[in-house]
Design an enzyme around this catalytic site. Sequence first.
Site, PDB file in Angstrom:
ATOM      1  N   CYS A   2       0.857  -1.186   0.000  1.00 18.29           N
ATOM      2  CA  CYS A   2       0.000   0.000   0.000  1.00 18.29           C
ATOM      3  C   CYS A   2       0.893   1.235   0.000  1.00 18.29           C
ATOM      4  O   CYS A   2       2.099   1.135   0.178  1.00 18.29           O
ATOM      5  CB  CYS A   2      -0.873   0.013   1.236  1.00 18.29           C
ATOM      6  N   ARG A  27       1.126   1.982  -6.044  1.00 17.38           N
ATOM      7  CA  ARG A  27       1.299   1.083  -4.896  1.00 17.38           C
ATOM      8  C   ARG A  27       0.031   0.293  -4.596  1.00 17.38           C
ATOM      9  O   ARG A  27       0.031  -0.580  -3.726  1.00 17.38           O
ATOM     10  CB  ARG A  27       1.645   1.886  -3.634  1.00 17.38           C
ATOM     11  N   TRP A  75      -3.651  -1.727  -1.256  1.00 18.57           N
ATOM     12  CA  TRP A  75      -3.592  -2.963  -2.045  1.00 18.57           C
ATOM     13  C   TRP A  75      -4.000  -4.049  -1.074  1.00 18.57           C
ATOM     14  O   TRP A  75      -3.250  -4.398  -0.165  1.00 18.57           O
ATOM     15  CB  TRP A  75      -2.168  -3.173  -2.562  1.00 18.57           C
ATOM     16  N   ASN A 101       0.920  -0.559   5.919  1.00 18.69           N
ATOM     17  CA  ASN A 101       1.317  -1.318   4.749  1.00 18.69           C
ATOM     18  C   ASN A 101       2.007  -2.564   5.263  1.00 18.69           C
ATOM     19  O   ASN A 101       2.900  -2.456   6.100  1.00 18.69           O
ATOM     20  CB  ASN A 101       2.282  -0.465   3.912  1.00 18.69           C
ATOM     21  N   GLY A 102       1.608  -3.750   4.785  1.00 21.49           N
ATOM     22  CA  GLY A 102       2.257  -4.982   5.227  1.00 21.49           C
ATOM     23  C   GLY A 102       1.238  -5.996   5.699  1.00 21.49           C
ATOM     24  O   GLY A 102       0.040  -5.868   5.437  1.00 21.49           O
ATOM     25  N   GLU A 481       8.657 -20.889 -19.489  1.00 24.71           N
ATOM     26  CA  GLU A 481       8.581 -19.545 -18.914  1.00 24.71           C
ATOM     27  C   GLU A 481       9.734 -18.668 -19.411  1.00 24.71           C
ATOM     28  O   GLU A 481       9.539 -17.509 -19.765  1.00 24.71           O
ATOM     29  CB  GLU A 481       8.573 -19.645 -17.379  1.00 24.71           C
ATOM     30  N   LYS A 485       9.197 -15.279 -21.579  1.00 24.80           N
ATOM     31  CA  LYS A 485       9.720 -13.963 -21.162  1.00 24.80           C
ATOM     32  C   LYS A 485      10.529 -13.357 -22.300  1.00 24.80           C
ATOM     33  O   LYS A 485      10.411 -12.181 -22.597  1.00 24.80           O
ATOM     34  CB  LYS A 485      10.623 -14.074 -19.921  1.00 24.80           C
ATOM     35  N   GLU A 488       8.167 -12.241 -25.330  1.00 32.43           N
ATOM     36  CA  GLU A 488       7.285 -11.084 -25.132  1.00 32.43           C
ATOM     37  C   GLU A 488       8.069  -9.796 -24.914  1.00 32.43           C
ATOM     38  O   GLU A 488       7.611  -8.724 -25.265  1.00 32.43           O
ATOM     39  CB  GLU A 488       6.281 -11.324 -24.004  1.00 32.43           C
ATOM     40  N   HIS A 504      13.730 -35.875 -30.240  1.00 32.42           N
ATOM     41  CA  HIS A 504      12.547 -36.254 -31.015  1.00 32.42           C
ATOM     42  C   HIS A 504      12.198 -35.209 -32.079  1.00 32.42           C
ATOM     43  O   HIS A 504      11.087 -35.207 -32.605  1.00 32.42           O
ATOM     44  CB  HIS A 504      11.358 -36.503 -30.085  1.00 32.42           C
ATOM     45  N   LYS A 603      -1.740  -5.811 -19.604  1.00 32.52           N
ATOM     46  CA  LYS A 603      -1.468  -6.459 -18.315  1.00 32.52           C
ATOM     47  C   LYS A 603      -2.589  -7.419 -17.922  1.00 32.52           C
ATOM     48  O   LYS A 603      -2.329  -8.515 -17.442  1.00 32.52           O
ATOM     49  CB  LYS A 603      -1.271  -5.381 -17.235  1.00 32.52           C
TER      50      LYS A 603
HETATM   51  C1  F6R Z   1       3.395 -13.184 -19.295  1.00 38.35           C
HETATM   52  C2  F6R Z   1       2.156 -12.829 -18.653  1.00 38.35           C
HETATM   53  C3  F6R Z   1       0.899 -13.480 -19.102  1.00 38.35           C
HETATM   54  C4  F6R Z   1      -0.052 -13.727 -17.934  1.00 38.35           C
HETATM   55  C5  F6R Z   1      -1.412 -14.244 -18.443  1.00 38.35           C
HETATM   56  C6  F6R Z   1      -2.350 -14.549 -17.307  1.00 38.35           C
HETATM   57  O1  F6R Z   1       4.479 -12.528 -18.724  1.00 38.35           O
HETATM   58  O2  F6R Z   1       2.125 -11.996 -17.776  1.00 38.35           O
HETATM   59  O3  F6R Z   1       1.152 -14.666 -19.788  1.00 38.35           O
HETATM   60  O4  F6R Z   1       0.531 -14.647 -17.073  1.00 38.35           O
HETATM   61  O5  F6R Z   1      -1.993 -13.277 -19.280  1.00 38.35           O
HETATM   62  O6  F6R Z   1      -2.623 -13.414 -16.550  1.00 38.35           O
HETATM   63  P1  F6R Z   1      -3.227 -13.525 -15.101  1.00 38.35           P
HETATM   64  O7  F6R Z   1      -2.200 -14.191 -14.241  1.00 38.35           O
HETATM   65  O8  F6R Z   1      -3.494 -12.118 -14.682  1.00 38.35           O
HETATM   66  O9  F6R Z   1      -4.462 -14.354 -15.197  1.00 38.35           O
END
Ligand code: F6R
Length: 608
Positions: A2, A27, A75, A101-102, A481, A485, A488, A504, A603
């Site tokens: 927060c 935050r 948050w 916060n915490g 993963e 990363k 993207e 294979h 996001k």
């Molecule tokens: C990759 C990434 C996405 C999310 C996916 C699910 O870095 O951030 O692949 O993991 O869109 O999002 P959430 O976790 O918000 O359901």
Amino acid sequence: MCGIIGYVGPGPATPRILSGLQRLDYRGYDSAGVVVLDGDRIRVEKMPGKLDHLLDHLKKMPAMNGCVGLGHTRWATHGGPTQRNAHPHLSHRATVAVVHNGIIENHEELRRRLRKRGYRFASETDTEVIAHLVEDHYRGDPLEAVRRAINQLDGSFAIGALFRDHPDVLIGARLNSPLLVGYGEGANYLASDAPAVLPFTRKVAYLEDRELAEIRPGGIRVIDAGGRPRDPKVIDITWDFASAAKEGYPHFMLKEVYEQPRALADTIRGRTNRQHLHFPELEIPARRLRAAKRVTIVACGTAAHAGMTAKYAFEELARIPTEVVLASEFRYGDPVIGRDTLAIAVTQSGETMDTLCAIRAAKEHGALALAVCNVVGSSIPRACDGTVYTHAGPEIGVASTKAYTTQIAVLELLAIRLGMIRGTLTREAARPLLRAMERVPAAVEKALECDGGVAKLARKYAGSRNFMYIGRRYNFPNAYEGALKLKELSYIHAEGYGAGEMKHGPLALVDDTFPTVAVCTKGRAYDKILSNMKEIEARGGILIAVANPRDAKVRALARHVVEVPQTIEMVSPMVTVVPLQLLAYHIAVTLGRDVDKPRNLAKAVTVE
Ligand code: F6R
């Protein structure tokens, strides 16, 4: 995660607090609130939702006068994002107001004790416990009351408190959560982060753990938890606002990678204490979890990779058949789901439409639905029978990092719990696993030391057109993963494979221009992945290994070795992913990409 801002001085507090809150909304934005000492009365105004809601609300209210005040942007962790749970919180007799916060880990025990002493609670938050506790200790000296109170708190906190009977004092205290005091001209400040106070002062001092500050218009006094005076180091903040919000990191993503030890500690601590494992917020009774005959995990992207890692833990420890289904595919197949299924939705945002639709569909088939989520009160937890929260704090970089590692932590803790409930894991067998879990934040902290070396590798290989990532067992999902990363963030083509699959087909891709990142830390399939690496080395492929320290066998094979601390295999993905995150980050920076907002992505994906 927060945000806190406090002001004490000769001028009106409210405008300064609101201006500070505007700089803190990164935050958290579940609710916002402000408190001032208006005459001889503590006046609180707070609203759920973004700061704008509070600003609109204040326009309709009589002006909030007063020269001492606190503001908070929330948050949510304990208690949903409602008005009741918004900060500031008042003590029982309205003599003390607190923002926090915490996470207070022993809040339930303290709440029980305070209830017995006649304290009534108006919210579901852990913070309200602090307000009552401070009031309980108050004998005329605000600093002493907060000092006595914090000595009873476990967990993490940055606290701001103001007192009805002290119009010229604010108290701040911290443990494991940042808090600073700001030195102005005839006025002084308290804040969780520098951006909040930058318009007013650039002279600040960060409090150390278990330090307290008594802030008056004419000066600031700092003491430790034993009451001894401390001499805080005052520094000049030279950052602009944008860098200050990122705490000096060039990007939110890098800041979030570095926040992982703290995020993991917040997620793990309070749920384990060597002998025991408990999820106070999980509202599903043990008998219902015991009745489950299978687990189906639904998630997207990075969250699905966390789910894939958890499959190994659920099957190894709880001996329960577990499948991981991409949420976007789930509804369009014919999933075999029924009342004996525990369906788990894994999601950072709690708003991903594919995951929401999948978990709703699972529920319609009769499954018991559980969310593993980072955002309290978001849609997916609301659609489920129970939720366990990852306490990662707001994740702003589009590429998920700290949410991923905390998702793995929660899922593996759940696997241990399920194993104990089902009788497949004895208390004795669980103990070393819990100990290993508790050591993860320190191991991740150590792994971050690879940053400089990884940045050099990134500059060397940023021109490559393709990358391969390989791993096995618990680290197989990290191959996906690492590749995700890189794709993207840098827009370079990358693929993740189970290392045993290389022969294979994908081995045909390997030549002397093709880097393969191999996660080859110690574990049950360690020898096997070494053979897979030999196949690549024999074809002239460039091997970058993520390995444990001083591993001569790996060094003999790989062109580059990035060392991370050794852990038990189950928890290793939270550690081995760190160099993968950093490699993608540094390659993207080298190529001049928009790291926090990669092209074409958002996001939270709230469309199907
Ligand atoms: C990759 C990434 C996405 C999310 C996916 C699910 O870095 O951030 O692949 O993991 O869109 O999002 P959430 O976790 O918000 O359901």
